[in-house]
Design a protein around this motif. Structure first.
Motif, PDB file in Angstrom:
ATOM      1  N   ASP A 117      61.469  41.663  38.957  1.00 48.71           N
ATOM      2  CA  ASP A 117      61.696  40.247  39.269  1.00 48.71           C
ATOM      3  C   ASP A 117      60.441  39.614  39.859  1.00 48.71           C
ATOM      4  N   GLU A 149      73.787  42.800  34.249  1.00 43.31           N
ATOM      5  CA  GLU A 149      73.623  41.522  34.940  1.00 43.31           C
ATOM      6  C   GLU A 149      72.175  41.293  35.365  1.00 43.31           C
ATOM      7  N   ARG A 167      69.530  42.813  34.115  1.00 46.67           N
ATOM      8  CA  ARG A 167      68.708  42.731  32.905  1.00 46.67           C
ATOM      9  C   ARG A 167      68.762  41.319  32.325  1.00 46.67           C
ATOM     10  N   ARG A 168      69.924  40.688  32.420  1.00 50.56           N
ATOM     11  CA  ARG A 168      70.070  39.323  31.921  1.00 50.56           C
ATOM     12  C   ARG A 168      69.204  38.347  32.727  1.00 50.56           C
ATOM     13  N   ILE A 169      69.123  38.563  34.027  1.00 54.53           N
ATOM     14  CA  ILE A 169      68.293  37.700  34.876  1.00 54.53           C
ATOM     15  C   ILE A 169      66.828  37.794  34.460  1.00 54.53           C
ATOM     16  N   GLN A 211      65.698  38.838  31.553  1.00 53.12           N
ATOM     17  CA  GLN A 211      65.559  38.315  30.197  1.00 53.12           C
ATOM     18  C   GLN A 211      65.445  36.798  30.196  1.00 53.12           C
ATOM     19  N   GLN A 212      66.210  36.134  31.042  1.00 51.88           N
ATOM     20  CA  GLN A 212      66.146  34.674  31.140  1.00 51.88           C
ATOM     21  C   GLN A 212      64.757  34.223  31.591  1.00 51.88           C
ATOM     22  N   LYS A 213      64.174  34.953  32.520  1.00 54.45           N
ATOM     23  CA  LYS A 213      62.839  34.594  32.998  1.00 54.45           C
ATOM     24  C   LYS A 213      61.782  34.883  31.931  1.00 54.45           C
ATOM     25  N   ARG A 214      61.958  35.938  31.193  1.00 54.34           N
ATOM     26  CA  ARG A 214      61.043  36.231  30.091  1.00 54.34           C
ATOM     27  C   ARG A 214      61.143  35.139  29.022  1.00 54.34           C
ATOM     28  N   ASP A 215      62.367  34.698  28.739  1.00 57.82           N
ATOM     29  CA  ASP A 215      62.577  33.626  27.769  1.00 57.82           C
ATOM     30  C   ASP A 215      61.929  32.327  28.246  1.00 57.82           C
ATOM     31  N   GLU A 216      62.074  32.049  29.533  1.00 52.93           N
ATOM     32  CA  GLU A 216      61.465  30.835  30.096  1.00 52.93           C
ATOM     33  C   GLU A 216      59.949  30.891  29.962  1.00 52.93           C
ATOM     34  N   TYR A 217      59.391  32.062  30.193  1.00 50.74           N
ATOM     35  CA  TYR A 217      57.937  32.225  30.096  1.00 50.74           C
ATOM     36  C   TYR A 217      57.465  32.015  28.659  1.00 50.74           C
TER      37      TYR A 217
END
Length: 200
Positions: free
Chosen positions: A58, A113, A115-117, A119-125
Protein backbone atom coordinates in the motif's frame (compact mmCIF):
# COMPACT_ATOMS: atom_id res chain seq x y z
CA UNK A 1 20.58 10.24 11.73
CA UNK A 2 16.95 9.84 12.95
CA UNK A 3 16.18 6.80 15.03
CA UNK A 4 14.12 4.21 13.16
CA UNK A 5 11.00 3.14 15.04
CA UNK A 6 10.44 -0.51 15.87
CA UNK A 7 7.57 -0.90 13.37
CA UNK A 8 9.63 0.70 10.60
CA UNK A 9 12.46 -1.68 11.43
CA UNK A 10 10.09 -4.65 11.19
CA UNK A 11 8.74 -3.41 7.85
CA UNK A 12 12.27 -2.97 6.53
CA UNK A 13 13.30 -6.48 7.54
CA UNK A 14 10.06 -7.94 6.19
CA UNK A 15 10.67 -6.20 2.84
CA UNK A 16 14.15 -7.69 2.66
CA UNK A 17 12.88 -11.18 3.44
CA UNK A 18 9.86 -11.01 1.13
CA UNK A 19 12.21 -9.89 -1.64
CA UNK A 20 14.80 -12.62 -1.15
CA UNK A 21 12.68 -15.56 0.04
CA UNK A 22 9.22 -14.62 -1.19
CA UNK A 23 6.18 -13.89 0.96
CA UNK A 24 4.95 -17.45 1.36
CA UNK A 25 8.37 -18.84 2.24
CA UNK A 26 9.02 -16.19 4.87
CA UNK A 27 7.88 -17.08 8.39
CA UNK A 28 7.05 -14.91 11.37
CA UNK A 29 10.09 -16.44 13.01
CA UNK A 30 12.27 -15.25 10.11
CA UNK A 31 10.94 -11.72 10.55
CA UNK A 32 11.33 -11.73 14.33
CA UNK A 33 14.91 -13.03 14.15
CA UNK A 34 15.87 -10.48 11.49
CA UNK A 35 14.30 -7.72 13.61
CA UNK A 36 15.91 -8.92 16.83
CA UNK A 37 12.54 -9.52 18.49
CA UNK A 38 11.07 -12.67 19.99
CA UNK A 39 8.27 -14.13 17.87
CA UNK A 40 5.74 -13.61 20.66
CA UNK A 41 6.80 -9.98 21.09
CA UNK A 42 6.42 -9.33 17.35
CA UNK A 43 2.65 -9.56 17.72
CA UNK A 44 2.73 -6.49 19.95
CA UNK A 45 3.59 -4.56 16.77
CA UNK A 46 1.63 -6.45 14.08
CA UNK A 47 -1.47 -8.62 13.89
CA UNK A 48 -0.28 -10.91 11.10
CA UNK A 49 2.35 -11.43 8.43
CA UNK A 50 -0.18 -10.23 5.87
CA UNK A 51 -0.43 -6.89 7.69
CA UNK A 52 3.20 -6.32 6.79
CA UNK A 53 2.71 -7.29 3.15
CA UNK A 54 -0.32 -5.03 2.85
CA UNK A 55 1.44 -2.06 4.43
CA UNK A 56 4.49 -2.49 2.19
CA UNK A 57 2.41 -2.77 -0.99
CA UNK A 58 0.00 0.00 0.00
CA UNK A 59 2.87 2.36 0.75
CA UNK A 60 4.36 1.50 -2.62
CA UNK A 61 1.09 2.19 -4.41
CA UNK A 62 0.76 5.56 -2.65
CA UNK A 63 4.33 6.54 -3.52
CA UNK A 64 3.70 5.85 -7.20
CA UNK A 65 0.41 7.78 -7.13
CA UNK A 66 1.87 10.82 -5.36
CA UNK A 67 4.89 10.96 -7.64
CA UNK A 68 2.84 10.90 -10.83
CA UNK A 69 -0.14 13.01 -9.75
CA UNK A 70 1.87 16.24 -9.56
CA UNK A 71 3.37 15.57 -13.00
CA UNK A 72 0.03 14.90 -14.69
CA UNK A 73 -1.60 17.95 -13.06
CA UNK A 74 1.22 20.30 -14.08
CA UNK A 75 1.03 22.76 -16.97
CA UNK A 76 4.15 21.40 -18.65
CA UNK A 77 4.33 20.36 -22.30
CA UNK A 78 3.34 16.67 -22.81
CA UNK A 79 6.89 15.73 -23.81
CA UNK A 80 8.29 17.26 -20.63
CA UNK A 81 5.54 15.53 -18.66
CA UNK A 82 6.54 12.19 -20.16
CA UNK A 83 10.15 12.71 -19.16
CA UNK A 84 9.19 13.86 -15.66
CA UNK A 85 6.76 10.96 -15.27
CA UNK A 86 9.47 8.45 -16.14
CA UNK A 87 11.87 10.10 -13.69
CA UNK A 88 9.20 10.00 -10.97
CA UNK A 89 8.36 6.35 -11.62
CA UNK A 90 11.98 5.26 -11.76
CA UNK A 91 12.84 7.25 -8.63
CA UNK A 92 10.20 5.41 -6.62
CA UNK A 93 11.75 2.10 -7.69
CA UNK A 94 15.41 3.01 -7.26
CA UNK A 95 14.85 4.70 -3.89
CA UNK A 96 12.90 1.69 -2.61
CA UNK A 97 14.34 -1.34 -4.42
CA UNK A 98 13.31 -3.93 -1.86
CA UNK A 99 9.80 -2.58 -1.30
CA UNK A 100 9.35 -2.13 -5.07
CA UNK A 101 10.25 -5.77 -5.67
CA UNK A 102 7.67 -6.84 -3.09
CA UNK A 103 5.10 -4.48 -4.63
CA UNK A 104 5.54 -5.94 -8.11
CA UNK A 105 5.89 -9.59 -7.13
CA UNK A 106 4.02 -10.35 -3.94
CA UNK A 107 0.87 -8.19 -3.87
CA UNK A 108 -1.30 -10.98 -5.30
CA UNK A 109 -0.61 -13.01 -2.16
CA UNK A 110 -2.92 -10.63 -0.30
CA UNK A 111 -6.42 -11.78 0.61
CA UNK A 112 -9.21 -10.70 -1.72
CA UNK A 113 -10.32 -7.48 -0.02
CA UNK A 114 -6.82 -6.13 0.39
CA UNK A 115 -5.82 -7.24 -3.08
CA UNK A 116 -8.79 -5.30 -4.43
CA UNK A 117 -7.59 -2.14 -2.66
CA UNK A 118 -4.15 -2.43 -4.24
CA UNK A 119 -5.66 -3.25 -7.64
CA UNK A 120 -7.78 -0.09 -7.51
CA UNK A 121 -4.68 1.99 -6.83
CA UNK A 122 -2.79 0.29 -9.64
CA UNK A 123 -5.73 1.01 -11.96
CA UNK A 124 -5.76 4.65 -10.86
CA UNK A 125 -2.05 4.91 -11.59
CA UNK A 126 -2.40 3.42 -15.07
CA UNK A 127 -5.32 5.77 -15.73
CA UNK A 128 -3.06 8.74 -15.02
CA UNK A 129 -0.53 7.42 -17.50
CA UNK A 130 -3.33 6.99 -20.03
CA UNK A 131 -4.36 10.59 -19.44
CA UNK A 132 -0.80 11.82 -19.93
CA UNK A 133 -0.42 9.95 -23.22
CA UNK A 134 -3.87 10.98 -24.43
CA UNK A 135 -3.06 14.64 -23.76
CA UNK A 136 0.13 14.33 -25.77
CA UNK A 137 -1.77 12.78 -28.66
CA UNK A 138 -4.50 15.42 -28.56
CA UNK A 139 -1.90 18.20 -28.66
CA UNK A 140 -0.13 16.58 -31.58
CA UNK A 141 3.04 15.81 -29.61
CA UNK A 142 2.68 12.01 -29.62
CA UNK A 143 1.71 9.65 -32.41
CA UNK A 144 0.42 6.52 -30.74
CA UNK A 145 -0.33 3.51 -32.90
CA UNK A 146 -2.00 1.83 -29.92
CA UNK A 147 -2.39 3.94 -26.72
CA UNK A 148 -3.01 0.92 -24.46
CA UNK A 149 0.06 -0.95 -25.65
CA UNK A 150 2.13 2.26 -25.53
CA UNK A 151 1.25 2.54 -21.83
CA UNK A 152 1.99 -1.13 -21.23
CA UNK A 153 5.34 -0.84 -23.01
CA UNK A 154 6.40 2.16 -20.94
CA UNK A 155 5.40 0.68 -17.60
CA UNK A 156 6.77 -2.78 -18.38
CA UNK A 157 10.15 -1.34 -19.31
CA UNK A 158 10.30 0.97 -16.29
CA UNK A 159 9.05 -1.67 -13.85
CA UNK A 160 11.85 -4.00 -14.86
CA UNK A 161 14.44 -1.71 -13.27
CA UNK A 162 14.28 -3.48 -9.92
CA UNK A 163 15.84 -6.52 -11.64
CA UNK A 164 18.94 -4.83 -13.01
CA UNK A 165 19.41 -1.34 -11.56
CA UNK A 166 22.35 -0.86 -9.19
CA UNK A 167 22.63 2.41 -7.21
CA UNK A 168 26.43 2.29 -7.63
CA UNK A 169 26.10 1.92 -11.41
CA UNK A 170 27.14 4.45 -14.06
CA UNK A 171 23.72 6.01 -14.64
CA UNK A 172 21.56 7.95 -12.20
CA UNK A 173 17.78 7.31 -12.15
CA UNK A 174 17.31 10.56 -14.07
CA UNK A 175 19.77 9.47 -16.75
CA UNK A 176 18.03 6.10 -17.10
CA UNK A 177 14.70 7.91 -17.47
CA UNK A 178 16.19 10.17 -20.14
CA UNK A 179 17.49 7.17 -22.11
CA UNK A 180 14.04 5.58 -22.03
CA UNK A 181 12.36 8.85 -23.01
CA UNK A 182 14.76 9.44 -25.91
CA UNK A 183 14.01 5.99 -27.34
CA UNK A 184 10.26 6.36 -26.87
CA UNK A 185 10.14 9.82 -28.43
CA UNK A 186 12.42 9.09 -31.37
CA UNK A 187 11.41 5.52 -32.10
CA UNK A 188 13.59 3.04 -33.95
CA UNK A 189 13.15 4.32 -37.50
CA UNK A 190 13.94 7.66 -39.09
CA UNK A 191 10.86 9.69 -39.99
CA UNK A 192 10.39 10.73 -43.63
CA UNK A 193 11.18 14.32 -42.83
CA UNK A 194 14.11 13.43 -40.61
CA UNK A 195 12.44 15.21 -37.69
CA UNK A 196 13.96 14.83 -34.26
CA UNK A 197 12.73 15.60 -30.77
CA UNK A 198 13.74 19.19 -30.01
CA UNK A 199 12.32 19.28 -26.50
CA UNK A 200 15.66 18.96 -24.73
Amino acid sequence: MPKVGRREQILEKASQLFRTKGYHATTIRDISEASGILSGSLYAHIKSKEDLLFEITDRGAEMFLRSLRSVVMSEEDPVTKLRNALVAHIRVITDNLEAATVFFHEWKALTEERRRIIQQKRDEYEAMWARLLSEGEEKGRFRLVDPKFARLLILSAANGLYQWYHPEGELSPEEVADRFADILLSGFTESEGGEKDESR
